[in-house]
Design an enzyme around this catalytic site. Structure first.
Site, mmCIF file in Angstrom:
data_model
loop_
_atom_site.group_PDB
_atom_site.id
_atom_site.type_symbol
_atom_site.label_atom_id
_atom_site.label_comp_id
_atom_site.label_asym_id
_atom_site.label_seq_id
_atom_site.Cartn_x
_atom_site.Cartn_y
_atom_site.Cartn_z
ATOM 1 C CG HIS A 276 -0.470 0.228 2.512
ATOM 2 N ND1 HIS A 276 -0.214 1.482 3.024
ATOM 3 C CD2 HIS A 276 -0.160 -0.646 3.510
ATOM 4 C CE1 HIS A 276 0.230 1.375 4.264
ATOM 5 N NE2 HIS A 276 0.275 0.092 4.583
ATOM 6 C CG ASP B 41 2.715 0.976 7.915
ATOM 7 O OD1 ASP B 41 2.274 0.430 6.882
ATOM 8 O OD2 ASP B 41 2.020 1.164 8.930
ATOM 9 C CD GLU C 188 -3.050 -0.943 5.468
ATOM 10 O OE1 GLU C 188 -3.086 -1.930 6.225
ATOM 11 O OE2 GLU C 188 -2.600 0.169 5.832
ATOM 12 C CD GLU C 189 -1.588 3.014 7.501
ATOM 13 O OE1 GLU C 189 -2.250 2.661 8.488
ATOM 14 O OE2 GLU C 189 -0.404 2.680 7.334
ATOM 15 C CG ASP D 186 1.213 -3.626 5.536
ATOM 16 O OD1 ASP D 186 1.950 -2.798 6.107
ATOM 17 O OD2 ASP D 186 0.035 -3.380 5.252
ATOM 18 C CG HIS E 49 0.984 3.929 12.580
ATOM 19 N ND1 HIS E 49 -0.374 3.793 12.685
ATOM 20 C CD2 HIS E 49 1.332 3.260 11.449
ATOM 21 C CE1 HIS E 49 -0.834 3.079 11.667
ATOM 22 N NE2 HIS E 49 0.200 2.734 10.904
#
Length: 362
Positions: A72, A183, A217-218, A240, A327
């Site tokens: 993603h 990510d 995706e998030e 991922d 994150h």
């Protein structure tokens, strides 16, 4: 096949840095997607895009049997939620943003006229009341150097503008890659690098390979849901990240024992089909590729779920980079894990055939 030391060259690392530093927040991924498409285009036969910004680069088009390798493209971000009368900006999250890391971060606000720089302010330790010391959405704010709402709006800022952190890609101790949005930009790099290697080594696949960089995706695997309907593949391998658990504050008993530098993670989970997963493990053994194993009790929380449960069920496997500090602006992964992912994807594409039987029984 190139030696492992040649998979991430200085040239590749320079591109990775630019790709990671290039913002692509959920819902506004177009700059990152354009950059990714320019990178992969020389190594594929054609590509498709859709109206939301998903991209599929295609190798050997036109075959009835279709395989997807996917990552993603989007990153977590903030929205401008409100602008106060005295010129501060309150925020709303998009994706799993963490208010706790925001104070003192530099940010870019994506306006229709371009980027506006700002900072997340925070009261000094000398004066802030202790009960209010924990950052959350109710008390964090952005300062763009203004005294009024009118002045903020004069910079072109409006409610709904996206906000991303400003930070640089770094390499620690030659092997640790650090930055915002690893990510899942590292996944995007990995699948693109596989296309390069297939082209470089003149590998002819007996099926059509779709190399997909999906959006959103998030916020719930939305781009993957779009692409699975467009492509209707017979098999998918999703790339991922997962938590590297040997860091302070985490429990390996609770989270599983996953280390940086020990190889890509192959996940077992209800959405994950055992046959492509087993194929990946067999390829890893055959080619001496380091891997780790993880178990997830329900859905994986990745685009693998979107592929697995679509179209009457698509056999799907999941490969994950171990990642520290997910994150945050200092997400960290290891060169060995990136390279093992690329090697495993490259070799596994040559093991899949249209005759592969994914049924458990008949």
């Amino acid at each position: 096949m190139p030696q492992i030391s040649e998979i991430i060259t200085d040239k590749e690392l320079e591109w990775i840095g630019r790709y990671i530093e290039n913002p692509a927040p959920t819902g506004n991924e177009r700059m990152g997607q354009r950059m990714w498409l320019d990178y992969i285009a020389p190594y594929v036969d054609e590509h498709i895009t859709d109206i939301y910004g998903n991209v599929a680069a295609i190798v050997n088009p036109g075959k009835d049997f279709r395989v997807v390798i996917e990552a993603h493209a989007d990153e977590i971000a903030w929205y401008v939620h409100t602008i106060t009368n005295d010129g501060y900006i309150r925020v709303e999250s998009t994706g799993g943003t963490d208010p706790g890391i925001s104070p003192s971060q530099r940010v870019n606000i994506h306006t229709k006229d371009g980027m506006v720089q700002g900072i997340f302010g925070w009261p000094a330790i000398h004066v802030r009341p202790m009960p209010e010391a924990t950052p959350d959405k109710s008390n964090i704010f952005i300062d763009v150097g203004c005294f009024s709402r009118d002045e903020v709006e004069g910079l072109g800022i409006q409610v709904g503008d996206l906000i991303t952190y400003e930070c640089q890609f770094k390499v620690l101790n030659k092997e640790f890659y650090v930055g915002r949005a690893l990510d899942n930009r590292m996944g995007g790099f990995a699948i693109a690098r596989v296309a390069q290697l297939l082209k470089q080594e003149n590998i002819e696949l007996p099926y059509t390979l779709y190399i997909v960089n999906a959006v959103q995706e998030e916020v719930g695997t939305k781009g993957a849901q779009m692409m699975v309907e467009t492509i209707k593949p017979q098999c998918a391998i999703v790339v991922d990240v997962t938590h590297a658990t040997r860091t302070p504050g985490l429990s390996t008993d609770k989270e599983g024992d996953i280390e940086l530098g020990k190889g890509v993670v192959i996940t077992k989970s209800p959405p994950i089909h055992n046959k492509p997963r087993s194929l990946l493990q067999e390829v890893a053994v055959d080619h001496k590729i380091p891997v780790q194993l993880a178990a997830v009790s329900k859905e994986t929380g990745t685009d693998a779920d979107a592929f697995a449960y679509a179209g009457g069920g698509i056999p799907t496997a999941l490969l994950s980079f171990p990642l520290r500090y997910m994150h945050t602006t200092v997400e960290t992964t290891h060169r060995t894990d990136v390279e093992s992912t690329i090697r495993l994807l490259y070799h596994s594409q040559q093991k899949i055939t249209p005759e592969f039987d994914f049924h458990y029984f008949k």
